[in-house]
Motif scaffolding. Sequence first.
Motif, PDB file in Angstrom:
ATOM      1  N   ALA A  96       0.833  -1.210   0.000  1.00 51.85           N
ATOM      2  CA  ALA A  96       0.000   0.000   0.000  1.00 51.85           C
ATOM      3  C   ALA A  96       0.866   1.258   0.000  1.00 51.85           C
ATOM      4  CB  ALA A  96      -0.922  -0.005   1.213  1.00 51.85           C
ATOM      5  N   ASN A  97       1.959   1.254   0.779  1.00 55.14           N
ATOM      6  CA  ASN A  97       2.826   2.432   0.817  1.00 55.14           C
ATOM      7  C   ASN A  97       3.592   2.620  -0.485  1.00 55.14           C
ATOM      8  OD1 ASN A  97       2.144   3.452   3.290  1.00 55.14           O
ATOM      9  ND2 ASN A  97       3.688   2.268   4.404  1.00 55.14           N
ATOM     10  N   ALA A 100       1.057   4.195  -2.733  1.00 58.20           N
ATOM     11  CA  ALA A 100       0.715   5.558  -2.307  1.00 58.20           C
ATOM     12  C   ALA A 100       1.888   6.528  -2.462  1.00 58.20           C
ATOM     13  CB  ALA A 100       0.241   5.541  -0.860  1.00 58.20           C
ATOM     14  N   PHE A 101       3.092   5.997  -2.712  1.00 54.78           N
ATOM     15  CA  PHE A 101       4.306   6.836  -2.762  1.00 54.78           C
ATOM     16  C   PHE A 101       4.178   8.040  -3.706  1.00 54.78           C
ATOM     17  CE2 PHE A 101       8.580   7.930  -4.173  1.00 54.78           C
ATOM     18  CZ  PHE A 101       9.291   7.988  -2.986  1.00 54.78           C
ATOM     19  N   PRO A 102       3.767   7.816  -4.977  1.00 53.69           N
ATOM     20  CA  PRO A 102       3.672   8.974  -5.881  1.00 53.69           C
ATOM     21  C   PRO A 102       2.626   9.993  -5.419  1.00 53.69           C
ATOM     22  CG  PRO A 102       2.779   7.008  -6.920  1.00 53.69           C
ATOM     23  CD  PRO A 102       3.488   6.556  -5.678  1.00 53.69           C
ATOM     24  N   LYS A 104       1.929  10.634  -2.254  1.00 49.76           N
ATOM     25  CA  LYS A 104       2.573  11.340  -1.152  1.00 49.76           C
ATOM     26  C   LYS A 104       3.515  12.409  -1.706  1.00 49.76           C
ATOM     27  CE  LYS A 104       4.849  10.089   3.151  1.00 49.76           C
ATOM     28  NZ  LYS A 104       5.512   9.010   3.882  1.00 49.76           N
ATOM     29  N   MET A 105       4.253  12.068  -2.777  1.00 49.05           N
ATOM     30  CA  MET A 105       5.168  13.031  -3.390  1.00 49.05           C
ATOM     31  C   MET A 105       4.401  14.240  -3.930  1.00 49.05           C
ATOM     32  SD  MET A 105       8.152  11.978  -2.964  1.00 49.05           S
ATOM     33  CE  MET A 105       7.637  11.197  -1.453  1.00 49.05           C
ATOM     34  N   GLN A 114      -5.357   6.895   0.447  1.00 47.48           N
ATOM     35  CA  GLN A 114      -5.931   5.598   0.782  1.00 47.48           C
ATOM     36  C   GLN A 114      -6.928   5.166  -0.285  1.00 47.48           C
ATOM     37  OE1 GLN A 114      -7.733   5.518   4.650  1.00 47.48           O
ATOM     38  NE2 GLN A 114      -8.482   3.445   4.418  1.00 47.48           N
ATOM     39  N   ARG A 149       1.345   1.160  -9.071  1.00 47.75           N
ATOM     40  CA  ARG A 149       2.084   2.334  -8.619  1.00 47.75           C
ATOM     41  C   ARG A 149       2.299   3.318  -9.770  1.00 47.75           C
ATOM     42  NH1 ARG A 149       8.060   1.372  -6.311  1.00 47.75           N
ATOM     43  NH2 ARG A 149       8.406   1.069  -8.522  1.00 47.75           N
ATOM     44  N   PHE A 153      -1.107   7.715 -10.143  1.00 50.24           N
ATOM     45  CA  PHE A 153      -1.020   9.179 -10.140  1.00 50.24           C
ATOM     46  C   PHE A 153      -1.432   9.787 -11.476  1.00 50.24           C
ATOM     47  CE2 PHE A 153       3.094   9.615 -12.388  1.00 50.24           C
ATOM     48  CZ  PHE A 153       3.622   8.350 -12.248  1.00 50.24           C
TER      49      PHE A 153
END
Lengths: 357, 265
Positions: A96-97, A100-102, A104-105, A114, A149, A153
């Motif tokens: 999940a992280n 979610a990384f892009p 968060k960026m 989420q 991933r 985004f």
Amino acid sequence: MPARSLSLRNLVKHYGALQRAVDDVSLDVAPGEFITFLGPSGSGKTTTLMMIAGFQEPSGGSINVDGRAIGHVPPYERNIGVVFQNYALFPHMSVANNVAFPLKMRGEAKKERQVKSLEALARVGLGGFGDRYPGELSGGQQQRVALARALVFQPDLILLDEPLGALDKNLREHMQIELKRIHREVGVTMIYVTHDQTEAMTMSDRIAVFNSGKIEQVGTPLEVYFRPRTRFAASFVGDSNLIDAEFAKDDRTVRVPGFGEFTVNPGHSKRGDRVNLLIRPEMIRLRPGKSQNPSTNACDVTVESIVNYGDNLLVIGRAGERSLRIRVPSLDGKSLREGMPCVAEWDQDSIHVMAER
Amino acid sequence: MTLVRLGAIAITIFLAAPLLVVVPMSFSTAPSLQFPPPGLWVGFYAKFFADPNWTGPLVNSIIIGIATAVLTMAVAVPASFALVRHRFPGRSAFNLLLMTPLIVPHIVMALGYYVYFGELRLLQSYLGVVLAHTCFSIPVAMLIITAALKGFDLSLERAAMSLGARPLTVFRLVTMPILAPAFVIAGLFAFVHSFDETVVSLFISGRDVATLPRQMFNSFRMEADPVISVASSLLFAAALAGVLVPAAVRSVRRTLDRRNSPLAS
């Protein structure tokens, strides 16, 4: 998801003074298209991809996305999703992280992150895997996470660098179908790099055939298969008989040393032109016996060897110095034996003429 | 097969024997070094921690060990990145130079430091000991860090960049956390090595900055005080921590990442 166009103009990359990894590549990719860069290793396809992603600086030429020049934009500002052959998932972050990384960026709120990452994971068929770690997943699952991933985004393009190369054959076929489904559903422009011609044939809207830093041909899979522009394209895509020949008297008759004369569809060639002929092995028919009246689009061969592929046979037929590769459906080829004299025939339409290079 | 296994067990016991002797001895009731201990007691530990002749060197060793670890990492991390990721003239010579302390006998280095640091007025100073220890720790730390860096998949950094992370963010969120276990191990090695180092410390540390091994050596020469076994056990505990800490760090990190998960609510 918005679909963007991509345009490459005279793209060049050289290392040092002599070595040209990419040599004057120009290409237009339509919004939402699935285009494959096909070629052997060292042909420049991956280097071109890396320049589109921004990991390598072009030595010359331009890269435009929807008309906006991005050639000198750093990779973190390009908004392009990349899927790597070895997945490149962050091993210290949960699935999940990773997804979610892009987000968060891009400073999105936790709630947004989420919702979107769950949606992306569900899209690739991995809902419920968010709490796992990359090391706990199979290769196919890891590649799905990498895809999620890259999708999450809403990138302008998705670049895939031999993404299925590390998977075994069955899984690879399954993932090809999955990838096409996701492409259809999402509609994003995808650029796919592979050296596997089957993959290129089955998945692409168009194929760009790369060889020693240049694009030899861009076309639909069927165009590249049936009407290759160069000898290289013909030999790299599919199984082939490549025969050098010369136009003997008019624009329809070619003389082939060792075979006699063939009749081809009239084109732009004239007497004396040297050309390459392509006859796909599955377009040749084979029957036991000897030819009664010598016709121009047939020849006598002796069966040299037979390779059984289950659903079809590959027959190597010898005619003097030359040999022909012939594909025969297994049922039709039951009576064939090595050493048997046969007649190989084909239709005039099945001969594709390429200017010699 | 059984014979081979018995042999292996025998060798293991023979090699581990000093530990099996020293640690129980530190809990002994005997007034002198004696094995097996006639009874168990923690009196020597109390004595150790009450005696400034022991606590002083212990504190010195800890200060010098931490300083050595910090200085080693400050040199070894950038040097490893340079060696692994960049090609520059003199690269292999640089590599060889950093590795020399591994090859040159410690006693030779110790004598060298004694003369050279004497000139620089660094004898009997923390700085002198820390510099000498750092010199020994750098090759080992570099071996650990360069190995980890060579195994580091560069496409992870590219992936992070393509996802929108700027170079410093990439280092903070991807490169650093993935290499952190190697950094921790390298730092611990530097600390343990310094904590443990005797030869150079004997030559240059002097009375005021005496390290624990130096004090043990002196004490053993004078009176064979059983408190020595306490000091030995502490040295062993420090080395053991060097092995166990990385595993602990890993499990803590997973817990933190799970808490940070977008799925956790």
